[in-house]
Design an enzyme around this catalytic site. Sequence first.
Site, PDB file in Angstrom:
ATOM      1  N   ASP A   1       0.843  -1.205   0.000  1.00 16.14           N
ATOM      2  CA  ASP A   1       0.000   0.000   0.000  1.00 16.14           C
ATOM      3  C   ASP A   1       0.877   1.253   0.000  1.00 16.14           C
ATOM      4  O   ASP A   1       0.681   2.168  -0.794  1.00 16.14           O
ATOM      5  CB  ASP A   1      -0.916   0.033   1.242  1.00 16.14           C
ATOM      6  CG  ASP A   1      -1.872  -1.149   1.329  1.00 16.14           C
ATOM      7  OD1 ASP A   1      -3.084  -0.943   1.279  1.00 16.14           O
ATOM      8  OD2 ASP A   1      -1.391  -2.303   1.437  1.00 16.14           O
TER       9      ASP A   1
ATOM     10  N   THR B   1      -7.249  -4.854   0.565  1.00 19.97           N
ATOM     11  CA  THR B   1      -6.023  -5.326   1.239  1.00 19.97           C
ATOM     12  C   THR B   1      -6.237  -6.696   1.890  1.00 19.97           C
ATOM     13  O   THR B   1      -5.334  -7.533   1.901  1.00 19.97           O
ATOM     14  CB  THR B   1      -5.564  -4.290   2.289  1.00 19.97           C
ATOM     15  OG1 THR B   1      -5.459  -3.030   1.636  1.00 19.97           O
ATOM     16  CG2 THR B   1      -4.205  -4.637   2.867  1.00 19.97           C
TER      17      THR B   1
END
Length: 446
Positions: free
Chosen positions: A143, A235
Amino acid sequence: MKPSGSIRAAGTRTPRPPEESSISINTILFWAAVCLGILFTIAPLLPLRFVDVFLLSTPLFRRVSTSVCSSGLGAGLRVAERFCSASHLQVRTMASSGAPYAWERRIAELAVQRAAVLTKAVYTARVKGTVTKSDKSPVTIADFGAQALVFGALERNFPADNIIGEEDSGDLRTNSDLTSLVWDVVSTALAETQGLEGDLGTVSGQSQMLEFIDKGACANSATGRVWALDPVDGTKGFLRGGQYAIALALLVDGVVQVGVLGCPNLPGLDGGEEGVILSAVRGQGTTVKPLSADLDKTEPRKTTINAISSASEASFCEGVESGHSAHDVQARIATTLGITKPSVQLDSQAKYASIALGRGELYLRLPVSMTYEEKIWDHAAGNIIVEEAGGVVADMYGRPIDFTVGRTLKENKGMIAMPKQVSEEVMKVVREIAVEHYGPPPKSSL
Ligand SMILES: Nc1ncnc2c1ncn2[C@@H]1O[C@H](COP(=O)(O)O)[C@@H](OP(=O)(O)O)[C@H]1O
Ligand SMILES: [Mg+2]
């Protein structure tokens, strides 16, 4: 953050910074066009390395060619381009496309593709550097790293634009080991995509990486040009070995004008290699390419949502995480619509991508809690990709999605995406069940 106030007419390219736009006198432009024409004509005769370095790497070339084209004096350049070798396609694409937002779309696609090189490496790595954010959701080095790469590319190409990003560098600034892990994957991805450096720039070191990550703190989505990024959407899917997406959108005065979704784990086109990249510009349709393609040299393929005549024919998709959407309410809606096929569960905005690719028709996302506010980066890119593929996106009360209210979509509840042909039928059923289950739409907070 940079100040806002960079409002520009829809469809125009971001003006170059002040010193760049100063090359505006017609005489200079004319002679620049002539010189470039000569240069392009003799280019194939010159040693390739010199030509590539000169044409692709100098900021001056980019400034001059941009000014030449936008002034309408690009004819000589375009004629000369025909004589150029394939190695200059990058420049030709940049210089000769007149479609609105062509430059934004191209840079967004390249930036997402480069970010995907990084996320794919982390996806298969044993160490993902996972930390839990204050909202209890996970974040990984992928990320942070992907956000640094994309924001660096935006900063280089559109320095006056504002940015909304999901992550910030808070967790990194207090954890030097984690920062080093992120830097490792960023520098590896940069090394593997050196060919993109001329267009997307680089990241000079850890401190600039942290600076880039922090460029996404903008809170205003209503005015001016604002990019919204989810560097790794889904995620939890990413960590579980499921689907995830890199999602980038450009909003102009609160309307999504450009969207790009990189989906590394979606099945490839025509049974080819896994991974697709979809992009859309308002009014220009949705296109798809293989994620690993040479994007400048690959013809984009138009993609449209399946036109079904009754919602009962649909197959519908929903998220995997039962904490993110109400599977029971979604099942009830599907049954009421007469849908018999079981749901397909996918993480991330790969759901929007799937229906834009005609691999399913309906996306249902009903809230688990009415207090949850959907995030702008979880929907902006997917929204335009479905709409431009011939679909409709609305909230569970049938209201259009309001992207003007900042980082969250607080004026909407739930999310549904569907083909235009059945949108009335679907919205009627979803609205009725939503009112019954959650109550009437909450009053606007504005
Ligand atoms: N309670 C909740 N309700 C709805 N969405 C939620 C949620 N908690 C987290 N999310 C969002 O759901 C996204 C993933 O969507 P999906 O479930 O469709 O895969 C997450 O994106 P991130 O993974 O980028 O944090 C997160 O922003
Ligand atoms: Mg997300």
